[in-house]
Design a protein around this motif. Structure first.
Motif, PDB file in Angstrom:
ATOM      1  N   ASP A   1       0.826  -1.212   0.000  1.00 27.13           N
ATOM      2  CA  ASP A   1       0.000   0.000   0.000  1.00 27.13           C
ATOM      3  C   ASP A   1       0.857   1.259   0.000  1.00 27.13           C
ATOM      4  OD1 ASP A   1      -2.183  -1.645   0.078  1.00 27.13           O
ATOM      5  OD2 ASP A   1      -2.364  -1.572   2.270  1.00 27.13           O
ATOM      6  N   LYS A   2       2.089   1.101   0.357  1.00 28.30           N
ATOM      7  CA  LYS A   2       2.971   2.262   0.408  1.00 28.30           C
ATOM      8  C   LYS A   2       3.895   2.338  -0.805  1.00 28.30           C
ATOM      9  CE  LYS A   2       3.041   2.610   5.437  1.00 28.30           C
ATOM     10  NZ  LYS A   2       3.884   2.670   6.652  1.00 28.30           N
ATOM     11  N   VAL A   3       3.606   1.501  -1.787  1.00 28.26           N
ATOM     12  CA  VAL A   3       4.456   1.463  -2.975  1.00 28.26           C
ATOM     13  C   VAL A   3       3.598   1.795  -4.189  1.00 28.26           C
ATOM     14  CG1 VAL A   3       5.870  -0.025  -4.428  1.00 28.26           C
ATOM     15  CG2 VAL A   3       5.983  -0.256  -1.962  1.00 28.26           C
ATOM     16  N   THR A   4       4.155   2.586  -5.065  1.00 26.28           N
ATOM     17  CA  THR A   4       3.423   2.925  -6.283  1.00 26.28           C
ATOM     18  C   THR A   4       3.820   1.971  -7.402  1.00 26.28           C
ATOM     19  OG1 THR A   4       3.404   5.234  -5.634  1.00 26.28           O
ATOM     20  CG2 THR A   4       2.968   4.743  -7.954  1.00 26.28           C
ATOM     21  N   PHE A   5       2.832   1.292  -7.924  1.00 24.68           N
ATOM     22  CA  PHE A   5       3.091   0.366  -9.021  1.00 24.68           C
ATOM     23  C   PHE A   5       2.775   1.038 -10.350  1.00 24.68           C
ATOM     24  CE2 PHE A   5       2.983  -2.587  -5.583  1.00 24.68           C
ATOM     25  CZ  PHE A   5       3.752  -3.660  -5.993  1.00 24.68           C
ATOM     26  N   ALA A   6       3.647   0.848 -11.299  1.00 28.39           N
ATOM     27  CA  ALA A   6       3.399   1.323 -12.662  1.00 28.39           C
ATOM     28  C   ALA A   6       3.801   0.211 -13.605  1.00 28.39           C
ATOM     29  CB  ALA A   6       4.212   2.587 -12.939  1.00 28.39           C
ATOM     30  N   ASP A   7       2.890  -0.216 -14.426  1.00 23.05           N
ATOM     31  CA  ASP A   7       3.139  -1.345 -15.334  1.00 23.05           C
ATOM     32  C   ASP A   7       3.615  -2.576 -14.564  1.00 23.05           C
ATOM     33  OD1 ASP A   7       2.465   0.270 -17.475  1.00 23.05           O
ATOM     34  OD2 ASP A   7       4.548   0.969 -17.705  1.00 23.05           O
ATOM     35  N   GLY A   8       3.052  -2.774 -13.412  1.00 21.69           N
ATOM     36  CA  GLY A   8       3.433  -3.946 -12.625  1.00 21.69           C
ATOM     37  C   GLY A   8       4.768  -3.823 -11.936  1.00 21.69           C
ATOM     38  N   ARG A   9       5.394  -2.660 -12.031  1.00 17.16           N
ATOM     39  CA  ARG A   9       6.709  -2.465 -11.429  1.00 17.16           C
ATOM     40  C   ARG A   9       6.608  -1.460 -10.301  1.00 17.16           C
ATOM     41  NH1 ARG A   9       9.068  -2.964 -16.602  1.00 17.16           N
ATOM     42  NH2 ARG A   9      10.724  -4.520 -16.658  1.00 17.16           N
ATOM     43  N   ALA A  10       7.447  -1.654  -9.322  1.00 17.06           N
ATOM     44  CA  ALA A  10       7.542  -0.678  -8.238  1.00 17.06           C
ATOM     45  C   ALA A  10       9.003  -0.396  -7.971  1.00 17.06           C
ATOM     46  CB  ALA A  10       6.874  -1.219  -6.973  1.00 17.06           C
ATOM     47  N   GLN A  11       9.305   0.864  -7.824  1.00 15.78           N
ATOM     48  CA  GLN A  11      10.671   1.235  -7.455  1.00 15.78           C
ATOM     49  C   GLN A  11      10.727   1.288  -5.929  1.00 15.78           C
ATOM     50  OE1 GLN A  11      12.920   1.556  -9.753  1.00 15.78           O
ATOM     51  NE2 GLN A  11      14.684   2.402  -8.672  1.00 15.78           N
ATOM     52  N   LEU A  12      11.597   0.495  -5.362  1.00 16.68           N
ATOM     53  CA  LEU A  12      11.667   0.433  -3.906  1.00 16.68           C
ATOM     54  C   LEU A  12      12.688   1.432  -3.378  1.00 16.68           C
ATOM     55  CD1 LEU A  12      11.675  -3.460  -3.494  1.00 16.68           C
ATOM     56  CD2 LEU A  12       9.720  -1.884  -3.431  1.00 16.68           C
ATOM     57  N   SER A  13      12.456   1.850  -2.161  1.00 12.49           N
ATOM     58  CA  SER A  13      13.407   2.776  -1.544  1.00 12.49           C
ATOM     59  C   SER A  13      14.759   2.095  -1.383  1.00 12.49           C
ATOM     60  CB  SER A  13      12.912   3.206  -0.164  1.00 12.49           C
ATOM     61  OG  SER A  13      11.688   3.898  -0.286  1.00 12.49           O
TER      62      SER A  13
END
Lengths: 538, 784
Positions: free
Chosen positions: A212-224
């Motif tokens: 819930d704290k991660v933004t997904f775009a095209d099934g991908r999320a950039q992690l901190s």
């Protein structure tokens, strides 16, 4: 425990293993020093990782930024480490610092315009004949970084999207059990990969990710980005776990920051990327593609090598593709936990960090951990010419060479020859600087190299001159070229481009293998002689 | 020879066909594929697949303390002699006058409270952990008190004139041991029954007496039970830490034919061989010595070690001299190399510009860098079968004195020059362990209740070499004529002596001193200066004058230098490679290696081929550390060709380690098994095999390997971990107990954190944490 193993489903992709799966297709993936697990099953991939290592004495600070491709449900990163970390040893970092260091070490494209051959020399004479680069203003950049970043290390243990759990040495022996208890699933094929870590006494920390704290775009999320540090005699980067089950090729970019010290790898050949190449005008729009071709050619010539793309004082650059690293960045990346210099007890505050950037590309059968060794300083890739301005035979610095300080970069230039009137008796050609309109030039770094287009154009078509070390002959070797004429194009902006590097101006045998072979032959002869003597005695 | 092994070139009546491995090496040479290289090593060892059929093993757990805990002492025989009888030496002396007299000079005889060092340490334990914890010490030091349950229960718990507190490890203690176990911390069983007194001329009574007192059958295990010690939760401490541990080092050394670190050629020796050599009994007392052989010799009960302070404290010049003589055979010292360093005192990568080995003469123009000139000083444990210095590793004071001197011998700069008199000298390199408390602070007074982690260990394993780099800044080199180096030894640190001295001046201390005077007829004064023994020295002339820095062959000097550099941090392994390639060139090109003349030689005489194999193995270790596995395996294959037969265990041991490092477990496992068979006393060999099998998923095999190793070292955490993992995988009911044992005896989780904390707050810690580190020479104060 075995039963538990069998229950595991193919839910998690082993670190770079995931990358490897995608690499079998058109995508490429970058290395990752851990693996993903989830409770929901489904395939999970990591296809872009950046690593920054800071090293001094026995202290290693490892920062990494990963992305995630998989179901948007709860998942976790499991990362093996050589010692049990403490809460204060694990931190998250702002993504900006990774962008900054990536930009700083990336191969760069610059443009030069030949100056009016009849113009008096003025400052050029005084500056020893160096050309004018399109540098960003260092002081402004430094100020901006301080303002923007400040002291950026997060100290909280649960921060952002992560909940960090450090397993004790005892818990680490039962990693699978622990993961099962936490309702995570591990791929069935993971056991042989994990076992050596567990049997060998590796410890683990787990970064649980709240989707819930991660933004997904095209099934991908950039992690901190995550950072952790430890004390260990060996300086290496474990990549094997990530590559297991991989059928493809991995890209890995490693940045190392160390006081006064450049690094190479000890277990593969080292090459420096061919640098100071003049390139054609179209490279401006296809820099990533050009660099990918250059890098691939370099690897063809030096199979298994690791390519050094940058070795420079970390807080300076020339030309600068962006703001330099400042003390806050260095603290963010680990200087705050390095011991002070001899006799000091405070955090390391020296400004003598050397930034080494290495680029590796490897397959499953060549996935030994990268072992680093100290290396002597090198220079190369600068706008430094032999001879004075009046020397018609002067040449630009070529390749890399040993020096007393580190100043090596992968730098490629589009040069625009003077096309205006020449109204003097003794025109001086070959003086390079900014555009005739007096505007600033630009420096374009090659970023996101894992996604650079490959195989669509030949290197020969990009370069304006031959590259003998790669046996490349330019399709039109009339450098410099000037397709733009007297009207320079707008200064390029820094923008992400897919690309790879190439290189190999300077190649070194990682092992002195020839010497070994020679010695071995001698030994063989001696051994035979000894055996003959022994036989004779008998 | 192990099962299935092909004989190597001996006893053949027909032209011998080379073993397959050797043939392969000849045919394919260094161009062998990696798999073939491993095959060369494996086939040459004649490895076989072990039989697998045996019942599933359970957990092999470390012994738990019993009645005398935390000590592991056990008593057999029920009621018998009391403490006073155990402390009685005079009765023994009536028939064993010479031996008793020797014993009177030994540190064993001063193991108890009469010894102010021991008394001071026990007081510290009692204050920090409570009186019951002192039984940890008493199990080895105070048997007469232990069996009477009279270990001090408080300050008033023991009278200073109690005989039991003044006889230490008496005749009846050692000769009453009936069983000894490998655990340590007093892991023996004492038969306290009254010893049958022999009647002169009565053979049967003599036989009974001998049977009751002989410990010959126990062999070295008798020593092991007390010369291995550890701290653990049994003592009320939060973590397990290994302390004194002579047996692990000795068993895994070439002195027990179980060395795996290098090819070596020393003769097997035991504790008794070194510490209890035969000694002629003086004619005057020969009639009073019943245990003398026909040649009038007895095993010396002086048990000479390195404790010069104890001997000096009681004014025994003879024992001091014997101890110093033994110490001087312990090590060799060499100024092995010199070269430039950069502004941050770092040698250039690859040691560019360095002279290998260093020879007298003026340094060339390239020898002095921006940071000045550096010399690498190499110390080697040449003759001690356990770690040197041995015993309790944080208490010793063995340091290097390095001086840059002018033509008149005046020191221009140095390191360790004030260490002899200054307890707070932090510049010297000291051969000791650095132990820290829970905040990462270095503990200097053996405050064992506060021990939490070992930060560094600069003592030397048997036959091991150590290098220390000393950097002379360029501005100090003006007028320099030589670099002189001395290795000096003092039994204990000045910090500890100050504490002991202070305690001896208290009323309790004075009372015990009187008691010692009464019973032992000696006055112990711990405030007297300790003897300082010069163990070795070396000199490197920078002006072309003076003797050569070392009489030993150049290849030996460079070999030892390279060997020592392999202990540097990983990224400096390339330095070791450079040096060892130089050693290889020397050993290939030079005349046949010759033994050093006289004195302690770090390298016994070896055949030229063996010398080459020795260098190749070390070079493979350095190359392997850099991650170049296949190249290292090639070097090992050649080493095997040249090495004596049977193949030294060092070759398969290193090959197994290299393969394990890159997860080639299938290849590593048989090699590791071969090492275990050839070096069965080496705990590390068992660890390597257990890990390989565990990594392969062979849980039963891993468990067997762990068991075999735990039989040697019951608290080895690596083996306990593998055992726990294997039993869990096998779903054995002992799995929880095995995991608990690992948890109890594993290294503290905070170790790394404490190392970091220590390095952050202590420059000594920051420097000493790193192997093969550098010291900066400081200007010497002007001479008046």
């Amino acid at each position: 425990m075995k039963t538990g193993m069998r229950r595991w489903t193919l839910a998690a992709a082993m670190a770079l293993a995931a990358a490897g799966v995608t690499a079998g297709g058109s995508e490429r993936a970058e290395a990752f020093c851990g693996f993903y697990v989830s409770g929901a099953g489904g395939e999970m991939f990591n296809d872009a990782t950046q690593v920054v290592l800071m090293r001094m004495g026995t202290r290693t600070v490892l920062s990494m930024q990963n992305n995630y491709k998989g179901p948007p449900s709860a998942f976790a990163l499991v990362i093996p480490v050589p010692v049990v970390l403490q809460e204060a040893d694990v931190k998250t970092l702002p993504a900006e610092v990774f962008k900054k260091i990536d930009q700083m070490g990336a191969p760069r494209l610059v443009e030069y315009w030949e100056q009016d051959p009849c113009q008096p020399d003025y400052e050029r004479e005084a500056s020893g004949g160096r050309g004018v680069a399109f540098s960003a203003a260092p002081m402004e950049a430094d100020k901006a970084s301080k303002d923007d970043l400040g002291v950026t290390v997060e100290a909280q243990f649960t921060v952002g999207e992560y909940e960090i759990v450090i397993l004790s040495a005892k818990d680490s022996t039962g990693l699978e059990t622990w993961l099962q208890q936490e309702k995570y699933q591990i791929p069935a094929g993971a056991e042989p990969l994990l076992r050596p870590y567990v049997s060998g006494g590796s410890k683990f920390f787990v970064a649980k990710v709240n989707p819930d704290k991660v933004t997904f775009a095209d099934g991908r999320a950039q992690l901190s980005p995550l950072r952790f540090h430890y004390d260990h005699d060996d300086f290496s980067l474990p990549i094997r776990l990530g590559l297991a089950n991989s059928s493809g090729t991995q890209d890995l970019i490693v940045n190392i920051l160390a006081p006064g010290q450049r690094y190479e790898v000890g277990n593969r050949p080292n090459v420096t990327i061919p640098t100071n190449l003049d390139v054609k005008n179209e490279v401006r729009e296809r820099f990533g593609e050009f660099y990918a071709a250059l890098f691939d050619r370099t690897m063809e010539k030096n199979p298994g090598a690791v390519v050094t793309e940058y070795a420079w004082q970390a807080t300076t650059c020339d030309p600068c593709p962006g703001p330099q690293l400042d003390y806050h960045d260095l603290a963010t990346l680990g200087a705050d936990v390095l011991a002070g210099e001899r006799g000091q007890v405070s955090a390391y505050q020296g400004w003598d960090f050397v930034h080494t950037r290495m680029h590796a590309r490897y397959g499953k059968d060549n996935a030994d951990d990268l072992v680093f060794k100290q290396a002597a300083p090198i220079i190369g890739g600068r706008e430094v010419w032999s001879g004075g301005w009046d020397d018609v035979n002067r040449t630009l610095e070529e390749r890399s060479k040993p020096a007393g300080t580190n100043a090596f970069q992968g730098r490629y230039a589009i040069r625009h020859t003077w096309t205006g009137p020449i109204a003097c008796d003794k025109p001086k050609r070959g003086r390079w600087g900014g555009p005739p309109d007096g505007g600033g030039g630009g420096v374009k770094p090659a970023l996101d190299l894992a996604f650079a287009p490959r195989g669509q154009a030949k290197l020969e078509a990009f370069v304006a001159g031959d590259v003998p070390e790669l046996a490349v002959k330019a399709t039109s070797a009339t450098a410099p070229v000037d397709p733009a004429g007297a009207t320079p194009p707008p200064a390029p902006v820094v923008e992400p481009m897919g690309k790879r590097k190439s290189g190999c101006g300077c190649s070194s045998d990682a092992g002195g293998g020839r010497a070994v072979l020679a010695a071995a032959l001698v030994l063989l002869v001696l051994g035979r002689r000894r055996r003959r003597q022994e036989a004779g005695r008998r | 020879m192990i099962a299935g092994q092909a004989p190597h070139g001996r006893g053949a009546t027909t032209p011998a066909r080379p073993p397959r491995g050797r043939a392969l090496a000849r045919r394919r040479g260094p161009g062998l594929g990696t798999g073939a290289l491993v095959l060369v090593l494996v086939v040459g060892l004649g490895l076989t697949t072990p039989a697998r059929a045996e019942p599933t093993l359970g957990a092999r757990l470390p012994a738990a303390p019993g009645r005398y805990g935390p000590s592991l002492l056990e008593l057999a025989g029920g009621a018998g002699a009391g403490g006073v009888e155990l402390a009685d030496v005079e009765t023994c002396a009536t028939c064993h006058a010479a031996v008793a007299a020797q014993w009177q000079a030994s540190a064993h005889s001063f193991a108890s409270f009469g010894n102010p060092i021991y008394r001071s340490n026990v007081a510290g334990v009692r204050a920090a952990l409570g009186a019951p914890a002192t039984r940890h010490c008493g199990g080895c030091h105070d048997l007469p008190l232990m069996i009477d349950d009279a270990m001090p229960t408080g300050d008033a718990g023991l009278a200073a004139d109690d005989l039991r507190a003044h006889q230490g490890v008496s005749c009846r203690v050692c000769h009453g041991v009936r069983a000894a176990r490998v655990d340590g911390n007093g892991s023996y069983t004492l038969d306290a029954a009254t010893v049958p007194t022999p009647t002169p001329g009565d053979a049967a009574s003599l036989a009974r007496h001998r049977a009751a007192t002989s410990v010959r059958a126990l062999g070295a295990e008798l020593c092991v039970s007390c010369h291995r010690g550890f701290l653990s939760p049994d003592l009320g401490l939060p973590a397990h830490l290994s302390g004194i541990d002579e047996p692990t080092a000795w068993r895994g050394s070439p002195y027990q034919a179980s060395g795996t670190a290098r090819i070596d050629a020393v003769a097997a020796r035991t504790c008794v061989d070194c510490h209890m050599p035969e000694e002629a009994v003086a004619a005057a007392v020969r009639d009073d010595e019943a245990s003398a052989g026909a040649d009038g010799r007895v095993r010396s009960h002086r048990v000479v070690g390195g404790h010069t302070w104890m001997a000096a404290m009681r004014g025994d010049a003879d024992h001091v001299a014997r101890t110093q003589a033994a110490l001087r055979d312990a090590v060799t010292l060499d100024v092995a190399a010199l070269g430039p360093v950069d502004a941050s005192a770092q040698a250039p990568p690859g040691l560019t510009g360095w002279v290998l080995p260093a020879e007298r003469g003026r340094p060339g123009p390239g020898a002095v860098g921006a940071g000045g000139l550096a010399v690498d000083v190499v110390i080697r444990n040449a003759g001690v079968g356990h770690r040197f210095p041995g015993g309790v590793l944080d208490m010793h004071d063995t340091w290097l004195e390095v001086a840059l001197v002018d033509g008149a011998g005046r020191a221009l700069a140095g390191s360790g020059l004030r260490h002899a008199a200054d307890p707070d000298d932090d510049e010297a390199h000291v051969l000791r362990t650095l132990v820290v408390d829970e905040d990462g602070r270095v503990l200097r007074q053996h405050e064992l209740a506060r021990f939490r982690a070992v930060i560094a260990n600069h003592t030397l394993a048997p036959r091991e070499a150590q290098v220390v780099r000393f950097v002379a800044p360029a501005e100090l080199l003006r007028g320099a004529a030589a670099v002189t180096v001395r290795l000096r030894h003092r039994s204990r640190t000045l910090h500890q002596q100050a504490v002991v001295c202070a305690e001896s001046r208290t009323p309790v201390g004075r009372a015990f001193a009187r008691g010692t005077g009464d019973y032992r007829d000696v006055v112990l004064d711990p405030c007297r200066p300790q003897p300082i023994t010069e163990l070795a020295s070396a000199r490197l002339g920078l002006d072309g004058a003076g003797p050569a820095p070392s009489p030993r062959p150049a290849w030996v000097r460079v070999y030892e230098h390279g060997m020592a550099l392999t202990a540097a941090i990983g990224e400096r392994a390339a330095e070791a490679e450079v040096v060892l390639r130089r050693a290889l060139a020397l050993v290939l090109a030079g005349p046949a290696p010759a033994p050093a003349a006289g004195g302690a030689s770090a390298e016994p005489a070896v055949a030229p081929a063996t010398a080459r194999a020795m260098v190749l193995v070390q070079l493979a270790a350095a190359v392997g550390r850099l991650g170049r596995t296949d190249e290292a395996l090639t070097l090992l294959a050649w080493a095997r060709v040249l090495a004596p037969r049977p193949t030294p265990a060092a070759i398969p041991a290193l090959a197994a380690e290299l393969l394990a490092r890159v997860w080639r477990w299938q290849e590593a496992a048989p090699l590791a098994r071969a090492v275990v068979e050839r070096a069965p006393g080496n705990t590390g060999a068992h660890v390597a095999l257990a890990r390989a099998l565990s990594s392969l998923g062979d849980d039963a095999g891993a468990l067997r390997a762990a068991h075999a190793g735990l039989a040697l070292a019951p608290r080895e955490p690596e083996l306990l971990r593998v055992q726990a993992i294997a039993l869990a995988a096998l779903e054995h009911p002992d799995a929880p107990a095995a995991l608990a044992a690992f948890d109890r005896f594993r290294a503290p989780d905070v170790s790394s954190e404490l190392r970091i904390a220590c390095a952050r707050q202590s420059p000594v810690c920051a420097r000493e944490r790193e192997g093969a580190h550098a010291h900066l020479l400081s200007p010497s104060p002007p001479v008046d």
